[in-house]
Structure formats: structure tokens, C-alpha cells
Design a protein around this motif. Structure first.
Motif, PDB file in Angstrom:
ATOM      1  N   MET A   1       0.839  -1.212   0.000  1.00 47.67           N
ATOM      2  CA  MET A   1       0.000   0.000   0.000  1.00 47.67           C
ATOM      3  C   MET A   1       0.871   1.258   0.000  1.00 47.67           C
ATOM      4  SD  MET A   1      -2.973   1.144   2.720  1.00 47.67           S
ATOM      5  CE  MET A   1      -1.919   1.674   4.082  1.00 47.67           C
ATOM      6  N   ILE A   2       0.469   2.232  -0.787  1.00 47.35           N
ATOM      7  CA  ILE A   2       1.119   3.542  -0.716  1.00 47.35           C
ATOM      8  C   ILE A   2       0.501   4.235   0.491  1.00 47.35           C
ATOM      9  CG2 ILE A   2       1.525   5.733  -1.920  1.00 47.35           C
ATOM     10  CD1 ILE A   2       0.872   4.111  -4.548  1.00 47.35           C
ATOM     11  N   ASP A   3       1.296   4.361   1.536  1.00 42.23           N
ATOM     12  CA  ASP A   3       0.731   4.788   2.820  1.00 42.23           C
ATOM     13  C   ASP A   3       0.799   6.307   2.962  1.00 42.23           C
ATOM     14  OD1 ASP A   3      -0.267   5.014   5.331  1.00 42.23           O
ATOM     15  OD2 ASP A   3       1.033   3.485   6.230  1.00 42.23           O
ATOM     16  N   LEU A   4      -0.308   6.952   2.633  1.00 41.87           N
ATOM     17  CA  LEU A   4      -0.401   8.414   2.730  1.00 41.87           C
ATOM     18  C   LEU A   4      -1.267   8.823   3.920  1.00 41.87           C
ATOM     19  CD1 LEU A   4      -1.008   9.091  -1.078  1.00 41.87           C
ATOM     20  CD2 LEU A   4       1.108   9.513   0.175  1.00 41.87           C
ATOM     21  N   ARG A   5      -1.460   7.888   4.878  1.00 41.56           N
ATOM     22  CA  ARG A   5      -2.355   8.203   6.003  1.00 41.56           C
ATOM     23  C   ARG A   5      -1.756   9.278   6.906  1.00 41.56           C
ATOM     24  NH1 ARG A   5      -3.208   2.336   8.304  1.00 41.56           N
ATOM     25  NH2 ARG A   5      -0.996   2.361   7.725  1.00 41.56           N
ATOM     26  N   SER A   6      -0.436   9.187   7.112  1.00 42.65           N
ATOM     27  CA  SER A   6       0.210  10.162   8.000  1.00 42.65           C
ATOM     28  C   SER A   6       1.710  10.134   7.791  1.00 42.65           C
ATOM     29  CB  SER A   6      -0.091   9.815   9.468  1.00 42.65           C
ATOM     30  OG  SER A   6       0.659  10.648  10.322  1.00 42.65           O
ATOM     31  N   ASP A   7       2.367  11.239   8.105  1.00 39.37           N
ATOM     32  CA  ASP A   7       3.835  11.254   8.044  1.00 39.37           C
ATOM     33  C   ASP A   7       4.450  10.544   9.243  1.00 39.37           C
ATOM     34  OD1 ASP A   7       3.019  13.235   9.772  1.00 39.37           O
ATOM     35  OD2 ASP A   7       4.016  14.889   8.735  1.00 39.37           O
ATOM     36  N   THR A   8       3.630   9.971  10.097  1.00 39.63           N
ATOM     37  CA  THR A   8       4.143   9.128  11.192  1.00 39.63           C
ATOM     38  C   THR A   8       4.451   7.713  10.699  1.00 39.63           C
ATOM     39  OG1 THR A   8       1.879   8.541  11.789  1.00 39.63           O
ATOM     40  CG2 THR A   8       2.870  10.377  12.981  1.00 39.63           C
ATOM     41  N   ALA A   9       4.147   7.433   9.417  1.00 36.48           N
ATOM     42  CA  ALA A   9       4.293   6.066   8.900  1.00 36.48           C
ATOM     43  C   ALA A   9       5.737   5.702   8.564  1.00 36.48           C
ATOM     44  CB  ALA A   9       3.429   5.904   7.647  1.00 36.48           C
ATOM     45  N   THR A  10       6.649   6.647   8.615  1.00 41.85           N
ATOM     46  CA  THR A  10       8.015   6.390   8.152  1.00 41.85           C
ATOM     47  C   THR A  10       8.709   5.313   8.978  1.00 41.85           C
ATOM     48  OG1 THR A  10       8.827   8.119   9.604  1.00 41.85           O
ATOM     49  CG2 THR A  10       8.379   8.759   7.332  1.00 41.85           C
ATOM     50  N   ARG A  11       9.584   4.591   8.301  1.00 43.75           N
ATOM     51  CA  ARG A  11      10.465   3.640   9.008  1.00 43.75           C
ATOM     52  C   ARG A  11      11.893   4.151   8.887  1.00 43.75           C
ATOM     53  NH1 ARG A  11       6.580   0.719   6.500  1.00 43.75           N
ATOM     54  NH2 ARG A  11       5.229  -0.436   7.902  1.00 43.75           N
ATOM     55  N   PRO A  12      12.727   3.869   9.892  1.00 44.75           N
ATOM     56  CA  PRO A  12      14.090   4.429   9.842  1.00 44.75           C
ATOM     57  C   PRO A  12      14.831   4.008   8.579  1.00 44.75           C
ATOM     58  CG  PRO A  12      13.659   3.382  11.968  1.00 44.75           C
ATOM     59  CD  PRO A  12      12.489   3.068  11.097  1.00 44.75           C
ATOM     60  N   THR A  13      15.535   4.943   7.977  1.00 45.40           N
ATOM     61  CA  THR A  13      16.352   4.658   6.796  1.00 45.40           C
ATOM     62  C   THR A  13      17.580   3.859   7.220  1.00 45.40           C
ATOM     63  OG1 THR A  13      17.633   6.653   7.147  1.00 45.40           O
ATOM     64  CG2 THR A  13      15.688   6.854   5.703  1.00 45.40           C
ATOM     65  N   GLU A  14      18.304   3.343   6.215  1.00 43.16           N
ATOM     66  CA  GLU A  14      19.549   2.611   6.521  1.00 43.16           C
ATOM     67  C   GLU A  14      20.513   3.507   7.300  1.00 43.16           C
ATOM     68  OE1 GLU A  14      20.289  -0.577   6.249  1.00 43.16           O
ATOM     69  OE2 GLU A  14      18.180  -0.731   5.664  1.00 43.16           O
ATOM     70  N   GLY A  15      20.635   4.768   6.843  1.00 43.29           N
ATOM     71  CA  GLY A  15      21.554   5.696   7.514  1.00 43.29           C
ATOM     72  C   GLY A  15      21.149   5.936   8.950  1.00 43.29           C
ATOM     73  N   MET A  16      19.853   6.066   9.171  1.00 43.88           N
ATOM     74  CA  MET A  16      19.372   6.291  10.539  1.00 43.88           C
ATOM     75  C   MET A  16      19.605   5.048  11.403  1.00 43.88           C
ATOM     76  SD  MET A  16      15.640   7.596  11.846  1.00 43.88           S
ATOM     77  CE  MET A  16      15.821   9.304  11.319  1.00 43.88           C
ATOM     78  N   ARG A  17      19.374   3.879  10.812  1.00 43.28           N
ATOM     79  CA  ARG A  17      19.614   2.638  11.570  1.00 43.28           C
ATOM     80  C   ARG A  17      21.091   2.511  11.936  1.00 43.28           C
ATOM     81  NH1 ARG A  17      15.282  -1.191  11.259  1.00 43.28           N
ATOM     82  NH2 ARG A  17      13.635  -0.413   9.918  1.00 43.28           N
ATOM     83  N   ALA A  18      21.967   2.924  11.039  1.00 49.09           N
ATOM     84  CA  ALA A  18      23.404   2.865  11.337  1.00 49.09           C
ATOM     85  C   ALA A  18      23.734   3.824  12.484  1.00 49.09           C
ATOM     86  CB  ALA A  18      24.207   3.213  10.087  1.00 49.09           C
ATOM     87  N   ALA A  19      23.114   5.001  12.467  1.00 50.84           N
ATOM     88  CA  ALA A  19      23.355   5.977  13.541  1.00 50.84           C
ATOM     89  C   ALA A  19      22.840   5.432  14.872  1.00 50.84           C
ATOM     90  CB  ALA A  19      22.669   7.303  13.203  1.00 50.84           C
ATOM     91  N   ILE A  20      21.705   4.758  14.835  1.00 48.64           N
ATOM     92  CA  ILE A  20      21.150   4.154  16.053  1.00 48.64           C
ATOM     93  C   ILE A  20      22.117   3.085  16.576  1.00 48.64           C
ATOM     94  CG2 ILE A  20      19.292   2.654  16.917  1.00 48.64           C
ATOM     95  CD1 ILE A  20      17.393   4.197  14.940  1.00 48.64           C
ATOM     96  N   ALA A  21      22.602   2.251  15.660  1.00 46.61           N
ATOM     97  CA  ALA A  21      23.491   1.149  16.069  1.00 46.61           C
ATOM     98  C   ALA A  21      24.785   1.673  16.681  1.00 46.61           C
ATOM     99  CB  ALA A  21      23.794   0.268  14.856  1.00 46.61           C
TER     100      ALA A  21
END
Ligand SMILES: Cc1ncc(COP(=O)(O)O)c(C=O)c1O
Length: 347
Positions: A1-21
Motif C-alpha cells: 500500500m502507498i501509505d499516505l495516512r500520516s507522516d508518522t508512517a516512516t520507518r528508519p532509513t539505513e543511515g538512521m539505523r546505522a546511527a542508532i546502532a
């Protein structure tokens, strides 16, 4: 599904996951977590304030702010459809014991005269008093609309003159800043406290900040504990926030451009979209104007592979662009939606 319900739908990008790690962490409750501390300092500077506090949600940030500026029995002045007025589960009453004085806005905004009309000084020695003005920028319920800086200044100045403190629910204030070309600090410094949400356009899994003076944020620290929002190795999440401030602010303009393209595409296909409403990353679609019930319309669109959601306006749906929505998704949504609304032929 193209999820346009809210901008809260985002999942962390690879770069963000690397920063978290890679996050360096320690006990936040002892104020020793370096990543939390860095995020707080960055956010304070960004929002034109002395200090900031990392919190799990923007709702908690707003609710803490209400308590900081008021006493039980005081009056909160806010736009009628402000998030703090209609989506926080009665928090102003439950947490701070506030009465709400709502003002009917236009595009989420109102003027000095409307504020003054509801904050007439009492002639009694002791009375319930309006002590806090809460504004929202961008204003969610009106479709991500922005306040012009001069209007914000006029209304917050008038609030001060009447003895009210001013809080900004700036959950999406960076969208407003990018869309209007005004530095976030210019907006933020007009207020006593500012909420910024990390889990919307900025693309973090969770988190928010409350910014204000150093003295106010010391008081906020106690409220953070009281709300159960004082965490431990919270840098694991704050790292996403630091990453987002580095990588996901300027790109909000891409979300805005995609929302505009979506709105224009639907408008060209004959759908009731008010193009003037599209200032940031929201598009409102008035399905009632097509003679449709909103819930079946949303269900049919979901079935067709496009997720839209409701607004507080009867019969009006919305689409919200964000980090996980591509140009191709917008092309598909422009193509799919006009033909997938259930009884358009019958309407
Ligand atoms: C304007 C505004 N303020 C506050 C919030 C609350 O955010 P959170 O879900 O982080 O509590 C939202 C969420 O949609 C919002 O749109």
C-alpha cells in the motif's frame, strides 16, 4: 500500500539505523547520556531557545508545557481544532486542570482581535484567568497550514500584553520553516515553550523535544519524571533525532513538492482538492463533495492500494507525504485514486 495516512508512517532509513546502532549511550535519568544531551542542545539552538528536553512523544511535550505555564482552573486559549484541544484525550483538563477557550480559526490561524475578545481582563480580584495561548504551526487539522511570521509575532505579543504565556505546538514546525523560508529559531523564539516532534516528517521511530528557557526546562525535568518520561539509555533513540536534524530537514521540501504534485494531479482529474490549502505535506480531499461517504471511500482506496485517512472535517479525507513516499508512489496515487473512489459514477 502507498501509505499516505500520516507522516508518522516512516520507518528508519539505513543511515538512521546505522546511527542508532553506533549511538554512544548512558543513563539519561542521570543526565549522562551524551547522545540525548547532544540532541537537546541541537534542538534548543535550532528552535531559538536556551534549553530542550528529550521526550517520548509530542503529546507529552505539549502536556508538560501546559502544566509549566498554568495553575488548575486556568483557561487555555487555543484554536478549536488544535491537536492539544481535540486529539490529546482531554489532557489539558486531566493533567493541568485547564478550561479550554477555543477560537475558530481560518487555516488554523486567528488574529489579535479574536485573542483579545476572549482574554478581557477580569474586574474581580480573583477569577479564572486565561494564562496560556497555545498555537500550532503547521496546523494539522486545517491541512498542514503555516502561520506567517508577522501574524505569529502579533498574536504572541498580544498574548503577553494580556499576561498570557505562549506555547507553540511545533510538532511540524520544521515543515513550516522550510515552506515559508523562515529560520525555525525565528519562529521558536516568539514562544515561551516549543514542541518539536521527531517521528513525523523527520522520520524517526519516536521522540520529541520541548524547548524553552533554562529555568523553564529545569521545571520541565521534574514533569518529565512525573509523566514517566524519564528514560535510561535513551541515546539509542536520540541518535535517530541527531541523524534526522543532519539529514532530514532540508529534504522536507521534497515532501511538500510531492504533496503539491499529488494535489494538482487529483485536481486535474476533477477531484475536489483546494490547491490553495496545500502549503506543506498535506492534501485534503473532500469526498463528501463527490456525494460519497468518507469511510467506504477510504476502504475502497485502501483496497486499490492507497491509504488515506480522516480529518476532523466531516467528509474530508487527507493524504500526507513523507520520507517513505517516492515520486513513483505519487504517480501511482494520481493514477489510482480518481478511478477507485466507489460510487463516483453514481455521484
Ligand atoms: C500538531 C500535532 N501536535 C502533536 C502531535 C502529537 O504527537 P505524538 O504522536 O508524538 O504524541 C501530533 C500528532 O499527530 C500533531 O499533529
Amino acid at each position: 500500500m502507498i501509505d499516505l495516512r500520516s507522516d508518522t508512517a516512516t520507518r528508519p532509513t539505513e543511515g538512521m539505523r546505522a546511527a542508532i546502532a553506533a549511538a554512544v549511550v548512558a543513563d539519561e535519568q542521570r543526565r549522562e547520556d551524551p547522545t540525548v544531551n547532544e540532541l537537546q542542545e541541537r534542538a534548543a539552538a535550532l528552535l531559538g531557545q536556551e534549553a530542550a528536553l528529550f521526550l517520548p512523544t509530542a503529546t507529552m511535550a505539549n502536556q508538560i508545557a501546559l502544566k509549566l505555564h498554568t495553575r488548575p482552573g486556568d483557561v487555555l486559549v487555543a484554536e478549536r481544532l488544535a491537536h492539544v484541544a481535540i486529539y490529546e484525550y482531554g489532557g489539558p483538563a486531566a493533567h493541568a486542570g485547564l478550561m479550554l477557550e477555543p477560537i475558530d480559526g481560518r487555516a488554523g490561524r486567528f488574529g489579535v482581535a479574536e485573542l483579545e475578545a476572549v482574554t478581557v481582563p477580569s474586574t474581580k480580584v480573583a477569577d479564572q484567568r486565561a494564562t496560556l495561548l497555545a498555537l500550532e504551526n503547521t496546523h494539522n487539522a486545517s491541512g498542514g497550514r503555516c502561520w506567517p511570521l508577522d501574524e505569529l509575532r502579533a498574536v504572541t505579543d498580544a498574548a503577553r500584553t494580556r499576561g498570557l504565556a505562549a506555547h507553540l505546538d511545533g510538532a511540524r514546525v520544521l515543515n513550516a520553516a522550510v515552506a515559508t523560508g523562515v529560520a525555525p529559531a525565528e519562529i521558536g523564539r516568539l514562544f515561551d515553550t516549543v514542541t518539536l516532534c521527531l517521528s513525523k516528517g523527520l522520520g524517526c521511530p519516536l521522540g520529541a523535544l520541548l524547548a524553552g528557557s533554562a529555568v523553564t526546562m529545569e521545571r520541565a525535568w521534574r514533569e518529565k519524571h512525573l509523566f514517566g518520561g524519564a528514560m535510561r539509555q535513551a541515546g539509542i533513540v536520540a541518535a535517530a533525532g541527531v541523524y534526522a536534524l543532519d539529514h532530514h530537514v532540508e529534504r522536507l521540501a521534497e515532501d511538500h513538492a510531492r504533496a503539491r504534485r499529488l494535489a494538482e494531479g487529483w485536481h486535474a482529474a476533477g477531484l475536489p482538492v483546494d490547491l490553495d490549502q496545500v502549503e506543506t505535506n498535506f492534501v485534503q480531499l473532500d469526498v463528501a463533495a463527490l456525494g460519497l461517504e468518507r469511510e467506504p471511500a477510504l476502504a475502497a482506496l485502501r483496497e486499490a492500494g492507497v491509504g488515506l485517512s480522516s480529518t476532523p472535517h466531516p467528509g474530508v479525507a487527507r493524504a500526507v507525504t513523507h520520507l517513505d513516499v517516492s515520486d513513483e508512489d505519487i504517480d501511482r496515487a494520481i493514477e489510482l485514486v480518481p478511478g477507485s473512489l466507489p460510487s463516483r459514477a453514481a455521484a
